[in-house]
Design a protein around this motif. Structure first.
Motif, PDB file in Angstrom:
ATOM      1  N   LEU A 269       0.825  -1.210   0.000  1.00  0.00           N
ATOM      2  CA  LEU A 269       0.000   0.000   0.000  1.00  0.00           C
ATOM      3  C   LEU A 269       0.857   1.256   0.000  1.00  0.00           C
ATOM      4  CD1 LEU A 269      -2.772  -1.081   2.548  1.00  0.00           C
ATOM      5  CD2 LEU A 269      -2.934  -0.974   0.048  1.00  0.00           C
ATOM      6  N   SER A 270       1.964   1.202   0.710  1.00  0.00           N
ATOM      7  CA  SER A 270       2.848   2.375   0.727  1.00  0.00           C
ATOM      8  C   SER A 270       3.449   2.636  -0.651  1.00  0.00           C
ATOM      9  CB  SER A 270       3.989   2.154   1.755  1.00  0.00           C
ATOM     10  OG  SER A 270       3.450   2.018   3.058  1.00  0.00           O
ATOM     11  N   ALA A 271       3.778   1.540  -1.344  1.00  0.00           N
ATOM     12  CA  ALA A 271       4.327   1.690  -2.699  1.00  0.00           C
ATOM     13  C   ALA A 271       3.279   2.276  -3.639  1.00  0.00           C
ATOM     14  CB  ALA A 271       4.823   0.339  -3.204  1.00  0.00           C
ATOM     15  N   LEU A 272       2.013   1.773  -3.529  1.00  0.00           N
ATOM     16  CA  LEU A 272       0.954   2.335  -4.369  1.00  0.00           C
ATOM     17  C   LEU A 272       0.722   3.799  -4.053  1.00  0.00           C
ATOM     18  CD1 LEU A 272      -1.628  -0.624  -4.315  1.00  0.00           C
ATOM     19  CD2 LEU A 272      -0.135   0.087  -6.209  1.00  0.00           C
ATOM     20  N   GLN A 273       0.769   4.162  -2.767  1.00  0.00           N
ATOM     21  CA  GLN A 273       0.546   5.552  -2.382  1.00  0.00           C
ATOM     22  C   GLN A 273       1.633   6.439  -2.945  1.00  0.00           C
ATOM     23  OE1 GLN A 273       0.514   6.204   1.834  1.00  0.00           O
ATOM     24  NE2 GLN A 273      -0.645   8.079   1.667  1.00  0.00           N
ATOM     25  N   HIS A 275       3.440   5.823  -5.558  1.00  0.00           N
ATOM     26  CA  HIS A 275       3.303   5.868  -7.014  1.00  0.00           C
ATOM     27  C   HIS A 275       2.163   6.805  -7.432  1.00  0.00           C
ATOM     28  CE1 HIS A 275       3.544   4.437 -11.117  1.00  0.00           C
ATOM     29  NE2 HIS A 275       2.221   4.247 -11.137  1.00  0.00           N
ATOM     30  N   GLY A 276       1.069   6.809  -6.647  1.00  0.00           N
ATOM     31  CA  GLY A 276      -0.049   7.707  -6.962  1.00  0.00           C
ATOM     32  C   GLY A 276       0.306   9.160  -6.752  1.00  0.00           C
ATOM     33  N   LEU A 277       1.069   9.432  -5.682  1.00  0.00           N
ATOM     34  CA  LEU A 277       1.480  10.810  -5.421  1.00  0.00           C
ATOM     35  C   LEU A 277       2.476  11.304  -6.447  1.00  0.00           C
ATOM     36  CD1 LEU A 277       1.790  10.772  -1.532  1.00  0.00           C
ATOM     37  CD2 LEU A 277      -0.034  11.760  -2.910  1.00  0.00           C
ATOM     38  N   GLY A 278       3.263  10.349  -6.962  1.00  0.00           N
ATOM     39  CA  GLY A 278       4.267  10.763  -7.967  1.00  0.00           C
ATOM     40  C   GLY A 278       3.589  11.156  -9.239  1.00  0.00           C
TER      41      GLY A 278
END
Length: 278
Positions: A269-273, A275-278
């Motif tokens: 989930l941290s990786a997805l977050q 990636h979404g913020l990037g």
């Protein structure tokens, strides 16, 4: 013996013994009357044991007179047979013969023992040797079968994990297993067994190799024996583990599968977050 010792002490100390308190006098007499008491050379042992007490109680005027009195006490006690004789000691500087004290007569030769029974022929010895090798091969086969059974049991072991679900009922304190049997490969290891494990106790399982100790523990870990509640967690540690760089604490934490899964989910989930913020 104490009465004789008292009379000797009274005789040596004379009138000065009258002025000494009775407990002190009794102590002096009992010390000297002990059968294991060592008076030493010229009463040196008596001086070391009661010399200070004699001076303090006024039985003698000073240490010089005290040594003289102790020497007289040693002599008097010896005359009355109250001094235990000391074993003769030999100086280590003098030559010592190993045969001192031995009879000079030649020891009789040991008679040849007559063997009662038939003597083994070369053929009989060969038979015994072949039987011995056969028994060794049989033991090796049994050992290999045991290893194969352990490997088969290991494949059926559940994944070691720590659960956090206590829905299986109240916390179990004691475990009682009755009328259970354990078999591997058609061979019965335990028949109509009964075992109670009390909470807070430490137990040891002792037995020869191949009797089924490890198999029994594996069956317990698999909950394959009736009497082990479903909410009871059993962690089975292997006898031999390949060494690596993982610490003992990390090994314990890795056994908590739920915790490991949650950490992996958190990382995902941290990786997805990110990636979404990037």
């Amino acid at each position: 013996m104490t009465e004789v010792a008292g009379s000797v002490v009274q005789e040596v100390l004379g009138r000065r013994a009258v002025d000494v308190d009775q407990p002190i006098m009794d102590y002096i007499i009992n010390v000297l009357a002990d059968e294991d008491f060592d008076f030493g050379i010229d009463g040196e042992g008596a001086f070391e044991a009661i010399g200070e007490l004699l001076v303090g109680a006024g039985c003698v005027d000073d240490t010089t007179e005290c040594r003289s009195v102790c020497s007289i006490l040693s002599e008097k006690f010896g005359k009355h047979g109250l001094v235990k004789p000391k074993p003769t000691m030999r100086s280590l500087a003098t030559p010592f013969r190993m045969d001192d004290g031995m009879d000079e007569e030649q020891a009789p030769k040991k008679k040849v023992e007559v063997f009662d029974g038939p003597l083994l022929t070369e053929r009989d010895k060969a038979k015994l040797e072949r039987r011995k090798r056969k028994d060794e091969r049989q033991r090796e086969v049994e050992y290999q079968i045991h290893l194969a059974e352990m490997e088969a049991a290991r494949e059926g072991m559940p994944v070691v994990c720590v659960t956090h679900d206590n829905s299986g009922g109240s916390t179990v304190k004691d475990i009682r297993m009755e009328n259970f049997s354990v078999s591997v490969g058609g061979r019965e290891l335990i028949v109509d067994g009964e075992l109670t494990l009390s909470f807070g106790r430490h137990y040891g399982l002792v037995g020869r190799n191949g009797t089924g100790k490890t198999t029994f523990l594996r069956h317990m870990a698999m909950h394959a024996i009736d009497g082990i509640p479903s909410n009871c967690q059993i962690l089975h540690v292997e006898q031999e583990v390949v060494g690596d760089d993982i610490s003992a604490l990390q090994c314990v934490l890795n056994s908590d599968i739920e915790r490991t899964q949650l950490l992996q989910e958190e990382a995902r989930l941290s990786a997805l977050q990110r990636h979404g913020l990037g």
